[in-house]
Design a protein around this motif. Structure first.
Motif, PDB file in Angstrom:
ATOM      1  N   GLU A 168       6.862  -4.501  -8.349  1.00  0.00           N
ATOM      2  CA  GLU A 168       6.411  -3.116  -8.396  1.00  0.00           C
ATOM      3  C   GLU A 168       7.007  -2.376  -9.592  1.00  0.00           C
ATOM      4  N   THR A 169       6.243  -1.422 -10.110  1.00  0.00           N
ATOM      5  CA  THR A 169       6.724  -0.617 -11.233  1.00  0.00           C
ATOM      6  C   THR A 169       7.906   0.234 -10.779  1.00  0.00           C
ATOM      7  N   PRO A 170       9.035   0.145 -11.488  1.00  0.00           N
ATOM      8  CA  PRO A 170      10.210   0.918 -11.061  1.00  0.00           C
ATOM      9  C   PRO A 170      10.017   2.417 -11.266  1.00  0.00           C
ATOM     10  N   PHE A 198       0.827  -1.203   0.000  1.00  0.00           N
ATOM     11  CA  PHE A 198       0.000   0.000   0.000  1.00  0.00           C
ATOM     12  C   PHE A 198       0.863   1.255   0.000  1.00  0.00           C
ATOM     13  N   GLY A 199       2.028   1.177   0.604  1.00  0.00           N
ATOM     14  CA  GLY A 199       2.916   2.329   0.685  1.00  0.00           C
ATOM     15  C   GLY A 199       3.644   2.649  -0.608  1.00  0.00           C
ATOM     16  N   HIS A 200       3.525   1.752  -1.619  1.00  0.00           N
ATOM     17  CA  HIS A 200       4.185   2.012  -2.911  1.00  0.00           C
ATOM     18  C   HIS A 200       3.446   3.115  -3.657  1.00  0.00           C
ATOM     19  N   ARG A 201       4.180   4.111  -4.112  1.00  0.00           N
ATOM     20  CA  ARG A 201       3.580   5.238  -4.826  1.00  0.00           C
ATOM     21  C   ARG A 201       3.843   5.132  -6.324  1.00  0.00           C
ATOM     22  N   GLU A 202       2.906   5.615  -7.107  1.00  0.00           N
ATOM     23  CA  GLU A 202       3.077   5.621  -8.556  1.00  0.00           C
ATOM     24  C   GLU A 202       4.242   6.520  -8.954  1.00  0.00           C
ATOM     25  N   ASN A 203       4.943   6.119 -10.016  1.00  0.00           N
ATOM     26  CA  ASN A 203       6.017   6.983 -10.490  1.00  0.00           C
ATOM     27  C   ASN A 203       5.411   8.170 -11.260  1.00  0.00           C
TER      28      ASN A 203
END
Length: 459
Positions: A150-152, A94-99
């Protein structure tokens, strides 16, 4: 043993019940994002220690979940057979943010960046909080499995003269092709997030799904791109992307659809390959609720269906009404304190389900499995209750003998003959031996583990 991640969360406001109940309303967006980022950095810095928590458990009866948040019921059911259950850490994900690139693309479609979903965050931490007894018992382990997927931050630039048709072996591509569903996608002018799926036709946005692959889709947008070289020696260039309203020509559209299809296949394959790799690293089985993924693994990566795997598959697909009565804390306490009885229960399941591997008819398999569980849940538990009743009678008799012994000790001045004393002691010994025998018989009963859990849960 517990978990280092739960140690962090317990000290964080993220696990504060009052804060969760109010959906983090007392904290700003930045404060929430900062704490989520702190948690991610903590997990990444402790990656080897988190993996070691799993590796120290030598049992092969482990599951790496392909389900993002397995239900409480499934986890309780698994706990009757599986030794350890590894789940992707939902707070970490959940803490992953979009680039920035993804944000710009959404903006080009008229989709504005939404604030952090506090309701979703509350649901996630509440879910993890409920599983605290399972984590404490080392049954459930949370690991940032999806970190690799996850998307880099920096997107790679990919090129293929074959439109990526060679990214996977031909038999795999054929399997994907037989199961693919592709649609043109149309967005509402007033609400770009509202979509309408249409029959495939020339367009600028498409979506791929696969039969029996639950709640997963893969979308693509065709932009017009213009490149200008900035520095040939350092391979720097500038690209501008524009979403045009006019439709692409037929050849461009077909090539784009094909390329997007192969990219979708590769995404699915990479995810499955990574998660099965994680499972094999910990000598665990990979659990999926997607029949599509199950068929993919069975067809191209078949594994030996040993007795434990067979038992787990049958047991986890059964409907067990008694689970509603089972308390999580009671279940974990009995697992930790009655290890031998837990093992007896599992071995009995192996014995009962061993020959069911030969049954191909799903209905017949269901009936035979239910009969085996009825034997445990009804017949054997009834036998335990009968033994308990016998023990109580023996215990009452034994208490009377002990009372006689106490009276004897208290009246040493009385005229007790050697024969009378021998009779009292012999009677006591006869009462004590059945008491021990009955206790051993009960604990050796394969249903004792289940009986003990239900009894403790009912308190």
């Amino acid at each position: 043993m517990g978990s280092q991640t739960f140690d962090f969360l317990t000290d964080s406001f993220l696990f504060n019940n009052n804060v969760i109940a109010h959906r983090f309303s007392d904290f700003s967006e930045q404060e929430l994002l900062s704490e989520l980022n702190n948690y991610r950095e903590f997990c990444i810095s402790r990656q080897s220690e988190l993996e070691q928590e799993i590796s120290t458990n030598a049992s092969s009866l482990k599951i790496v979940s392909g389900l993002e948040m397995p239900t409480i019921g499934l986890l309780k059911q698994s706990a009757f057979y599986i030794n350890q259950y590894v789940i992707n850490d939902p707070v970490f994900s959940f803490g992953h943010r979009e680039n920035e690139f993804s944000k710009v693309l959404k903006h080009s479609q008229g989709i504005s960046e939404e604030p952090l979903d506090r309701k979703k965050l509350s649901e996630i931490v509440s879910y993890m909080n409920q599983l605290t007894p399972m984590v404490t018992a080392d049954y459930v382990k949370f690991l940032p499995i999806n970190h690799f997927l996850e998307t880099p931050e920096q997107l790679p630039i990919l090129y293929s003269e074959k439109l990526f048709s060679d990214v996977l072996p031909k038999p795999l591509i054929e399997f994907f092709h037989k199961n693919v569903i592709v649609n043109s996608l149309e967005r509402s002018f007033d609400n770009p997030q509202a979509i309408n799926l249409k029959r495939l036709q020339p367009c600028r946005e498409i979506i791929f799904r696969f039969k029996n692959h639950i709640n997963r889709h893969y979308g693509y947008i065709l932009y017009k791109s213009d490149f200008s070289l900035l520095d040939e020696q350092e391979s720097k260039f500038q690209v501008s992307m524009q979403l045009e309203k006019n439709l692409p020509d037929r050849d461009t559209f077909i090539n784009w659809v094909d390329q997007s299809f192969y990219s979708s296949c590769k995404q699915i394959y990479d995810e499955v390959a990574w998660k099965t790799f994680i499972a094999s690293r910990y000598e665990a089985s990979y659990l999926t609720e997607s029949k599509f993924i199950f068929d993919l693994l069975s067809k191209f990566f078949p594994s030996e269906n040993g007795i434990p795997t067979n038992t787990a598959n049958i047991f986890l697909n059964m409907e067990l009404p008694f689970l509603e009565q089972v308390d999580i804390s009671a279940l974990m306490e009995i697992r930790m304190n009655y290890g031998e009885e837990f093992q007896n229960f599992r071995l009995h399941l192996d014995k009962q389900f061993k020959d069911l591997r030969l049954i191909k008819d799903p209905e017949e398999l269901k009936i035979k499995a239910e009969n085996a569980m009825h034997e445990l849940n009804e017949v054997q538990i009834h036998a335990i209750n009968q033994k308990i009743s016998q023990i109580r009678k023996t215990s009452a008799f034994f208490d009377a003998i002990i009372l006689s012994g106490s009276l004897l000790a208290a009246s040493q001045g009385s005229d007790w003959s050697v024969a009378e004393l021998s009779t009292v002691l012999a009677t006591a010994a006869r009462g004590y031996k059945p008491f021990i025998d009955y206790s051993n018989q009960i604990r050796q009963n394969p249903a004792f583990f289940l009986w003990k859990i239900l009894k403790k849960s009912a308190r």
